[in-house]
Design a protein around this motif. Structure first.
Motif, PDB file in Angstrom:
ATOM      1  N   UNK A 421       0.814  -1.220   0.000  1.00  0.00           N
ATOM      2  CA  UNK A 421       0.000   0.000   0.000  1.00  0.00           C
ATOM      3  C   UNK A 421       0.849   1.272   0.000  1.00  0.00           C
ATOM      4  N   UNK A 422       2.138   1.150   0.275  1.00  0.00           N
ATOM      5  CA  UNK A 422       3.017   2.329   0.233  1.00  0.00           C
ATOM      6  C   UNK A 422       3.578   2.578  -1.158  1.00  0.00           C
ATOM      7  N   UNK A 423       3.300   1.656  -2.086  1.00  0.00           N
ATOM      8  CA  UNK A 423       3.893   1.733  -3.426  1.00  0.00           C
ATOM      9  C   UNK A 423       2.927   2.402  -4.391  1.00  0.00           C
ATOM     10  N   UNK A 431      -3.821  -7.230  -6.699  1.00  0.00           N
ATOM     11  CA  UNK A 431      -3.606  -7.492  -5.276  1.00  0.00           C
ATOM     12  C   UNK A 431      -4.620  -6.700  -4.454  1.00  0.00           C
ATOM     13  N   UNK A 432      -4.801  -5.439  -4.800  1.00  0.00           N
ATOM     14  CA  UNK A 432      -5.771  -4.594  -4.084  1.00  0.00           C
ATOM     15  C   UNK A 432      -7.169  -5.188  -4.173  1.00  0.00           C
ATOM     16  N   UNK A 433      -7.522  -5.716  -5.328  1.00  0.00           N
ATOM     17  CA  UNK A 433      -8.856  -6.313  -5.514  1.00  0.00           C
ATOM     18  C   UNK A 433      -9.061  -7.488  -4.560  1.00  0.00           C
ATOM     19  N   UNK A 434      -8.041  -8.327  -4.420  1.00  0.00           N
ATOM     20  CA  UNK A 434      -8.134  -9.474  -3.515  1.00  0.00           C
ATOM     21  C   UNK A 434      -8.326  -9.029  -2.067  1.00  0.00           C
ATOM     22  N   UNK A 435      -7.620  -7.985  -1.653  1.00  0.00           N
ATOM     23  CA  UNK A 435      -7.744  -7.495  -0.281  1.00  0.00           C
ATOM     24  C   UNK A 435      -9.110  -6.843  -0.063  1.00  0.00           C
ATOM     25  N   UNK A 436      -9.596  -6.111  -1.050  1.00  0.00           N
ATOM     26  CA  UNK A 436     -10.902  -5.461  -0.921  1.00  0.00           C
ATOM     27  C   UNK A 436     -12.038  -6.480  -0.854  1.00  0.00           C
ATOM     28  N   UNK A 445      -9.495  -2.913   4.839  1.00  0.00           N
ATOM     29  CA  UNK A 445      -8.889  -1.609   5.137  1.00  0.00           C
ATOM     30  C   UNK A 445      -7.553  -1.452   4.421  1.00  0.00           C
ATOM     31  N   UNK A 446      -6.765  -2.521   4.393  1.00  0.00           N
ATOM     32  CA  UNK A 446      -5.486  -2.479   3.672  1.00  0.00           C
ATOM     33  C   UNK A 446      -5.740  -2.275   2.186  1.00  0.00           C
ATOM     34  N   UNK A 453      -3.777   5.124  -2.435  1.00  0.00           N
ATOM     35  CA  UNK A 453      -2.481   5.447  -3.030  1.00  0.00           C
ATOM     36  C   UNK A 453      -2.551   5.534  -4.554  1.00  0.00           C
ATOM     37  N   UNK A 454      -3.359   4.661  -5.187  1.00  0.00           N
ATOM     38  CA  UNK A 454      -3.284   4.517  -6.653  1.00  0.00           C
ATOM     39  C   UNK A 454      -4.566   4.826  -7.424  1.00  0.00           C
TER      40      UNK A 454
END
Length: 499
Positions: A421-423, A431-436, A445-446, A453-454
């Motif tokens: 999440x810092x990138x 990856x974001x989709x899987x976490x969401x 939340x992550x 960020x993006x």
């Protein structure tokens, strides 16, 4: 008889033609009915459209309502509510209310709000409070000490040189409550004349409290290191070679000496590197880093083998800053073998900048090896995603997607997600989709951190679904804020582009 046959033939012919005409007409009508929706279909479609319009209107009303709620807090809220909102706007990078906040600064009588707004706009490098900060310094007796300190910090962060005379005046008046901040500010925004002013302040320091005097002189030297103009060369030489002077002060002078860039400093720094005090050796490496001759390079190489870990750390940092390819084997060895974890982490970060084949292979292999350890694996992922994204992305994606589906790896998947999440790279969208999509609020939340960020366009519907589901509680509110902030930023970008 013949006439009867003729009439019968004519009648049959006429009947066939009539049948064909009626059949053709029936086909045409059928085709038209197929091509055109019935009035019932039209009514159904209209009802669906009305439902969608109502849903969209409801969402828009919610967004407007939340916008108005925040704006009302700024305009009419009590102090604590405004302070809490400022923190929230800062965390969400929400710029929509900056004009209102600036207006509040001019009107408020609550010092804490003024202080918070100085810090808020300083972090954003927004100079909208420049005139206010200068006015506070010129009339500091009329304001609480914390507000004056906030104004000085604001002037420092935005490098407002117009405040230099006020800073000098405060130092001449020996106002201790602001002294250290003023020295630091001059170090950030000063010019050669201001550096000379600080050397005079250093030499004239004669406080009865030895500890207090030492702190003042150290802070002055830190500021001079930041400025390091050639005009103070002789002063720095004198302090660096003064064996009776405090070691930290001497070390800072040594570092500043090297930053000037005069090659006459090389033999001085080389000699100081042989001192038994590790603080001076560290300073010598920091100072000599910018020089390209063989003697300077050899000193840095020797620093990789120093027994004191901070000297090794400085060698890694200096080699990275100077892009010293010759130092890569030494940095790689530190990453593999150094007894201090801090040094190994610094070495890993440095290696990610070089794109060296051998180092890259080791970094990827180490990330994929669970025995490497959590902190080092995370550092490899973070450093390479930022500096060599394509090299590590597929491995990071595979590890993240696998870990997020295994309960026993919750800690690793959470920490890896935070690292991702810092990138700033939209390639991390899968990856974001899987976490969401994860059931656990922590992972959702992550995922929102990654989205913040993006701003992945393809994930807006997913974030909208989280926002609309009230069962998500605080996550729902946060998703709404992110979407609203994103819409506002997009609108501002479009307006800028149109101009």
């Amino acid at each position: 008889m013949k006439n009867l046959k003729k009439e019968l033939h004519f009648f049959l012919k006429l009947s066939v033609l009539s049948f064909l005409f009626i059949f053709s007409l029936t086909l045409k009508l059928g085709a038209q009915e197929t091509a055109q929706p019935s009035s019932e279909n039209k009514e159904t479609k209209s009802a669906q459209e009305k439902t969608e319009d109502k849903t969209n209107d409801k969402t828009k009303k919610k967004e407007v309502s939340e916008f108005e709620e925040k704006r009302d807090t700024i305009l009419y809220g009590i102090g604590d509510d405004i302070l809490e909102l400022i923190k929230r706007l800062k965390a969400d990078e929400d710029d929509r209310f900056d004009a209102d906040l600036k207006k509040i600064f001019a009107e408020t009588k609550i010092p804490a709000i003024r202080d918070a707004l100085f810090a808020y706009f300083a972090e954003k490098k927004n100079d909208c409070l420049k005139a206010d900060a200068l006015m506070v310094l010129e009339n500091k007796e009329d304001f609480p000490q914390e507000t004056v300190r906030s104004a000085i910090s604001y002037i420092r962060e935005l490098a407002i040189y117009e405040g230099i005379n006020s800073l000098r005046t405060i130092l001449k008046d020996e106002e201790s409550e602001y002294r250290d901040l003023c020295i630091s500010a001059i170090g950030k925004i000063g010019k050669p004349d201001d550096a000379i002013f600080l050397t005079e302040l250093f030499d004239s320091e004669a406080s009865d409290d030895e500890k207090k005097s030492l702190i003042i002189k150290q802070n002055i030297m830190f500021a001079l290191e930041e400025l390091h103009p050639a005009e103070i060369w002789d002063f720095l030489i004198r302090v660096a070679e003064d064996s009776d002077e405090n070691t930290i002060i001497r070390g800072t002078a040594v570092s500043a000496l090297g930053k000037i860039g005069d090659e006459r400093a090389i033999p001085i720094l080389s000699e100081i590197f042989e001192d038994k005090d590790p603080i001076l050796r560290t300073a010598a490496i920091k100072g000599i880093a910018g020089f390209k001759d063989d003697k300077a390079k050899n000193i840095i190489i020797q620093a990789f083998k120093d027994s004191y870990y901070k000297v090794r750390l400085q060698a890694i940092q200096s080699a990275k800053e100077e892009k010293a390819e010759d130092a890569v084997p030494f940095i790689l060895y530190r990453a593999k073998k150094d007894p201090e974890n801090t040094v190994r982490i610094a070495a890993i970060e440095a290696l990610s900048h070089f794109n060296n084949a051998e180092a890259n292979e080791w970094l990827v292999d180490s990330f994929n090896e669970e025995k490497t350890g959590l902190s080092l694996r995370l550092k490899i992922a973070e450093s390479l995603l930022k500096n060599n994204f394509d090299l590590i992305y597929e491995d990071v994606k595979a590890a993240a997607l696998k870990a997020i589906s295994e309960k026993q790896k919750n800690k690793f998947s959470a920490e890896l997600g935070k690292t991702i999440s810092t990138v700033e790279n939209t390639g991390t969208a899968p990856i974001a989709e899987a976490y969401l999509n994860h059931k656990d609020p922590i992972f959702k939340s992550i995922g929102l951190d990654m989205f913040k960020r993006n701003r992945y366009p393809e994930l807006i519907p997913l974030v909208s679904a989280i926002a609309e589901d009230e069962k998500n509680g605080a996550l729902s509110r946060r998703a709404k804020d992110l979407l609203q902030a994103g819409n506002t930023n997009s609108a501002q970008d479009n307006q800028t582009g149109n101009k």
